[in-house]
Scaffold this active site. Structure first.
Site, short mmCIF file in Angstrom:
data_model
loop_
_atom_site.label_atom_id
_atom_site.label_comp_id
_atom_site.label_asym_id
_atom_site.label_seq_id
_atom_site.Cartn_x
_atom_site.Cartn_y
_atom_site.Cartn_z
N HIS A 43 6.29 -0.25 9.19
CA HIS A 43 6.88 -1.57 8.95
C HIS A 43 7.48 -1.73 7.55
O HIS A 43 7.92 -2.84 7.21
CB HIS A 43 5.85 -2.67 9.23
CG HIS A 43 4.57 -2.54 8.47
ND1 HIS A 43 3.48 -1.86 8.96
CD2 HIS A 43 4.20 -3.00 7.24
CE1 HIS A 43 2.51 -1.91 8.08
NE2 HIS A 43 2.92 -2.59 7.03
N ASP B 295 0.21 -6.40 9.50
CA ASP B 295 1.19 -6.57 8.42
C ASP B 295 2.64 -6.70 8.85
O ASP B 295 3.45 -7.15 8.06
CB ASP B 295 1.05 -5.42 7.41
CG ASP B 295 1.68 -5.74 6.06
OD1 ASP B 295 1.79 -6.93 5.73
OD2 ASP B 295 2.06 -4.81 5.35
N ASP C 146 -0.21 1.69 3.86
CA ASP C 146 1.20 1.78 4.23
C ASP C 146 1.67 3.23 4.20
O ASP C 146 1.45 3.94 3.22
CB ASP C 146 2.06 0.97 3.27
CG ASP C 146 1.86 -0.52 3.42
OD1 ASP C 146 2.13 -1.05 4.50
OD2 ASP C 146 1.42 -1.16 2.43
N HIS D 85 -5.73 -1.20 4.48
CA HIS D 85 -4.38 -1.17 5.05
C HIS D 85 -3.55 -0.18 4.24
O HIS D 85 -3.22 -0.46 3.08
CB HIS D 85 -3.74 -2.55 5.04
CG HIS D 85 -2.31 -2.54 5.49
ND1 HIS D 85 -1.94 -2.04 6.72
CD2 HIS D 85 -1.16 -2.93 4.88
CE1 HIS D 85 -0.63 -2.15 6.85
NE2 HIS D 85 -0.13 -2.67 5.75
#
Length: 1004
Positions: free
Chosen positions: A434, A177, A55, A53
């Protein structure tokens, strides 16, 4: 990346060509579900999903994450992750991996040799490297506007389509997420052709209920309007989506994290080693698998084997999983184990569940708000970093306008002077992440985000300047310098320091609009405004409010603004207004210190002489008793050592009390009233950090609230969360309505969740919801109060007849969810000051919804204003330059919006049309609409129109979504509706429907 203008005029041409063209399909017959491993009947099939994941900014900037710098903040380097994964996959055909964020992968891909690219294509073709989600980022679902969601997804999907063809097309959306999940997001994903959605976060009580009832997987109906349409033997629900909640967020099972950053024990399989642990490790792992299987409805389970920025040394992960698979599966024959482990992907897991032909529970509401425990409701981020949220919204509007401008594909200009759009598309894609639009990043990352957007804005302004240079010039002369101003702080050098100037106003809507323009000008000069035909336009000079003049960073000596109405701005076109000094007095504005009301022919606002607050609003003769005021919640402090000590921070909102406090004012709220022909307004001053202008323009039916809040004082050691609250006599009965990402409207019930039993532990924060466009209350007889916002904000109705919107936050404590900083924004040496706008609408339901839909689009798609100083007279100017033009031949129906018009190449364009009304909002405008596109674009002939899925990356005729059985009162089944393949001269739109086409145009 720097693009030349030939690519700008054909941006995404590669995506369009690969859809239609002669390019090889890259073995589309062998990828996709065909590559999935086969499950074993009678076993618990454990799908191990290797993933990272990544970001797109959070604790570090996008660049810092990609290159792996600033390791003292976080050890994470995305380029090394992809390098390492590719190396491990190429020599091990049984291994699989999924990747999500195209903002990172695209950068990595551009740096690779042709040899490496060939290897990666083969991995994709064989399904061993699979792209999931496929957007530019993994976008937030609360504070992202639907236009930006579609754009960032389309940007990534079309890039994948060009690079890898059909084998690169994601089939699953992977929102593991984001902090809550939107019904509109589900609808958009379904319309993009996804077969399933996976996410990690849902309310702790909701999850407890679902685990107990084995309802962690469901069919989510994303829209009532796009619900069920009979087709052949199936019922088509084009906005429905199979949805699964991950068991452990997106983390590996406890004790089985094999990344270099983890401390868990590896699988040690040398029997002569004193640390040999295979038997115990396998036993523990299978015990966890059984626990998870007990919470799900089938004997297929998915385990997420990865986490944030994992697989920088992929060998460690894969080597240990290889052993885990080997020794666990050996137990099938040696111990009669019922567990079957293998590498898999969310796509393969989804297909396996689909093959079970089970009837799944249904879901119709959304997953907001998200509470991770009894005192941690993630509703603060709905408002966090309000200035950044406004900048993103304005950037979105600017980018849409430039896409429409590029439709005309500027030719014959010096390409070195023309801006490129990639910078803005990249920035806006990243900003939907996000931890970007949410405002939940570190301060240095927020500053980097702002810089990315600023660079994009500059490139967009170059495009607009080039557009005017081509479209407005009549002869061979060049256009004088075009300037752009910071009108949000009432600052504009061209209008303040020049006696004559031209105001260019570009309307990116496909219908004519009226726009009141406010321009700061030098004091003591009387100005006259001329329309494109040279007619004098009524204008008014009005003082700039003291709290606006004192905005930090404002560099201006202007004390007044020139106001005029730019009427009937042409669709997808511009008008130029000429401003010149005159000897006579222009429309006078009267300062009336003792007047307590303002009005026009439709609306009046009365102020209470004692409190200085609004006392009532009258619309078309009907008076509503109403009070609007700014208040504040003290931010809860705490050390986060337990749930009761949770502090209010960037993510969560936790007030130190259940009732807001009055804004302190030493001598009461001071009001000054200004009256004139075009606009009347009341300036309210609460204190040095809260001020507001209540404004009514001639001919308008809504009240504009122009507020300035900050710097929030924290010298007392208390963080502050500021709200604007409206109190009326409307009996709302504990119900209110909020938009979903700026589109459909959802009913909210105070202290009630329709999906699960809810325990009231945070009566304020747990009743807050995201507002992107509108929020309203209404009573049984149809009276409705609506508030529109100019950026994402949190809002609620905590008492009968009330609405409140949170406009600003300044917290002094971190809430311990990872960002590691308090949300304590400063600028110019003090706390951040924010200026914003609310529209207040009163009326019956039908009239209110008409105004809401119309005004919300106008508020989002504000006309783009630029300035050209000149010494020419109007007659000289109009002889040299055009003063009006438009790019479409007619306006679209009022219930239809031209959502996208984007150049793909010299003949192909991506076009989206949307119906902006929901079912039941209006007896006429909520009916299906038909739009003829024949002859819509002057100077062009339409050759063909081929419909695609919403993402623009797959023809609709080629889409074949999985069919699911969903439990409902009618036990309906949904599948994929079939569509015409070629030219569609007239487009029919159902309420809330978006239809996407690649149209081929040739110049006449």
């Amino acid at each position: 990346m720097v693009l030349n203008f030939n690519w700008i005029c054909c941006i995404f041409v590669i995506g369009a060509i690969s859809l239609a063209s002669a390019r090889p399909s890259l073995r589309a017959d062998t990828c996709g579900y065909q590559t999935c491993p086969k499950e074993k009947e009678g076993f618990v099939n454990v799908h191990l999903v290797a993933h990272t994941h990544d970001d797109a900014g959070w604790l570090k900037t996008v660049d810092q994450y990609y290159y792996g710098s600033r390791t003292q903040i976080q050890e994470a380097g995305v380029q090394y992750i992809i390098d390492s994964v590719v190396d491990e996959l190429k020599d091990h055909p049984d291994r699989r991996f999924i990747y999500v964020e195209m903002a990172f992968f695209t950068r990595w891909w551009q740096e690779q040799s042709e040899t490496t690219k060939s290897v990666v294509r083969e991995l994709v073709n064989e399904g061993r490297l699979e792209f999931i989600n496929g957007g530019w980022c993994m976008n937030d679902e609360a504070t992202a506007h639907y236009v930006d969601i579609i754009d960032q997804m389309s940007f990534g999907l079309i890039t994948l389509n060009e690079t890898f063809g059909e084998c690169g097309r994601p089939r699953i959306s992977w929102q593991i997420d984001p902090f809550g999940h939107s019904r509109e997001q589900a609808s958009l994903f379904a319309q993009m052709g996804y077969d399933g959605l996976f996410f990690g976060r849902l309310d702790h009580e909701d999850k407890k209920e679902r685990l107990a009832k084995k309802t962690m997987e469901m069919v989510w109906s994303g829209s009532d309007s796009l619900g069920k349409t009979l087709f052949h033997l199936h019922v088509c629900a084009q906005a429905s989506l199979f949805t699964a909640v991950n068991y452990n967020l997106y983390q590996p099972p406890p004790g089985f994290c094999f990344d270099i950053y983890c401390n868990d024990e590896p699988i040690i399989d040398d029997p002569i080693s004193k640390d040999y642990n295979v038997e115990q490790r396998v036993t523990d792992f299978l015990k966890y698998c059984q626990e998870q299987a007990n919470a799900y409805a089938t004997d297929s389970i998915l385990l997420t084997m990865g986490s944030d920025f994992h697989y920088q040394d992929a060998n460690v992960w894969f080597k240990n999983m290889d052993k885990l698979i080997k020794y666990a599966n050996e137990r099938q024959t040696t111990q009669g184990s019922r567990f079957n482990l293998f590498y898999s992907t969310p796509s393969c897991y989804t297909k396996a569940l689909n093959d079970h032909a089970k009837t799944w529970p249904s879901k119709t509401d959304d997953f907001f708000p998200y509470g991770s425990d009894a005192h941690a409701y993630w509703t603060g981020y709905f408002t966090s970093r309000p200035a950044s949220k406004y900048m993103i919204r304005q950037g979105s509007n600017l980018m849409q306008a430039k896409l429409f401008i590029l439709f005309r594909c500027i030719q014959g200009v010096d390409t070195s002077k023309v801006g490129e759009l990639y910078t803005m598309k990249d920035a806006m894609g990243i900003m939907q992440h996000h931890d970007a639009v949410t405002g939940t990043e570190k301060q240095h990352v927020a500053e980097d985000y702002a810089l990315l957007l600023h660079k994009g804005v500059l490139e967009c302004q170059k495009i607009q300047t080039a557009y005017y240079g081509k479209e407005l010039v009549i002869g061979s002369q060049s256009l004088p310098k075009v300037s752009y101003c910071q009108l949000n702080v009432s600052q504009c050098d061209p209008s303040e320091n020049n006696s004559r100037f031209v105001v260019n106003i570009y309307n990116s809507m496909a219908r004519s609009v009226d726009k009141y323009v406010r321009v700061p000008v030098k004091s003591g000069t009387t100005f006259q405004v001329l329309d494109p035909q040279g007619n004098v336009v009524s204008s008014q000079s009005i003082p700039i409010a003291e709290y606006v003049k004192n905005l930090p960073g404002r560099v201006s000596s202007a004390t007044v603004e020139l106001v005029f109405l730019a009427s009937q701005l042409p669709p997808l076109g511009s008008k130029s207004y000429y401003v010149q000094p005159v000897a006579r007095k222009q429309e006078k504005t009267s300062k009336l210190n003792n007047k307590s009301s303002i009005f026009n022919e439709k609306v009046s606002v009365e102020i209470d002489d004692v409190t200085g607050l609004i006392k009532s609003v009258t619309v078309n003769g009907k008076t509503t008793q109403l009070k609007q005021e700014f208040m504040w919640y003290p931010s809860k402090s705490g050390d986060n050592s337990n749930v009761n000590q949770r502090a209010s921070g960037a993510y969560i909102f936790r007030p130190g009390g259940n009732a807001p406090l009055t804004i302190p004012s030493s001598s009461g709220i001071k009001t000054t009233t200004y009256s004139g022909e075009l606009v009347e307004e009341i300036h309210q001053i609460y204190n040095s950090w809260v001020g507001q202008t209540i404004r009514i323009y001639k001919g308008q039916e809504h009240v504009e609230l122009d507020w300035v809040v900050g710097p929030l004082p924290v010298e007392d050691g208390v963080g502050k969360e500021i709200i604007s609250r409206v109190t009326t006599s409307i009996s709302s009965n504990g119900m209110f309505y909020t938009d979903a990402n700026g589109r459909q409207t959802l009913l909210r019930k105070l202290d009630i969740r329709d999906s699960y039993p809810y325990t009231v532990t945070e009566p304020v924060a747990a009743n807050y919801y995201p507002i992107n466009s509108h929020v309203y209350i209404k009573d049984a007889v149809g009276n409705q109060l609506t508030m529109l916002v100019d950026r994402p904000q949190g809002g609620s109705s905590l008492h009968n007849g009330e609405l409140e919107l949170m406009v600003h936050r300044r917290c002094l404590y971190d809430d311990a969810f990872g960002v590691g900083e308090a949300l304590n924004e400063t600028a110019f040496g003090d706390g951040l000051v924010v200026r914003g706008t609310h529209f207040l609408i009163l009326g019956d339901k039908t009239n209110s919804m008409k105004m809401t839909r119309s005004l919300s689009h106008e508020l989002y798609k504000q006309p783009q204003i630029s300035f050209i100083p000149t010494t020419l007279s109007f007659s000289e100017w109009s002889a040299l330059y055009k003063t009006q033009q438009q790019s479409i031949s007619r306006v679209l129906p009022v219930n239809v919006n031209l959502l996208t018009l984007e150049t793909l190449n010299q003949e192909k364009y991506l076009m989206r049309l949307e119906h902006i009304y929901d079912v039941g909002e209006d007896s006429i405008l909520s009916q299906p609409a038909t739009v003829s596109i024949e002859g819509l674009f002057p100077g062009f002939t339409i050759i063909s129109a081929e419909e695609t899925m919403l993402g623009g990356n797959q023809f609709k005729k080629d889409s074949n979504r999985l069919v699911w059985n969903a439990a409902s009162t009618r036990n309906e089944i949904f599948g994929q509706q079939k569509w015409d393949e070629r030219a569609i001269p007239a487009v029919q739109l159902k309420p809330m429907e978006i239809r996407t086409f690649i149209i081929t145009l040739v110049r006449i």
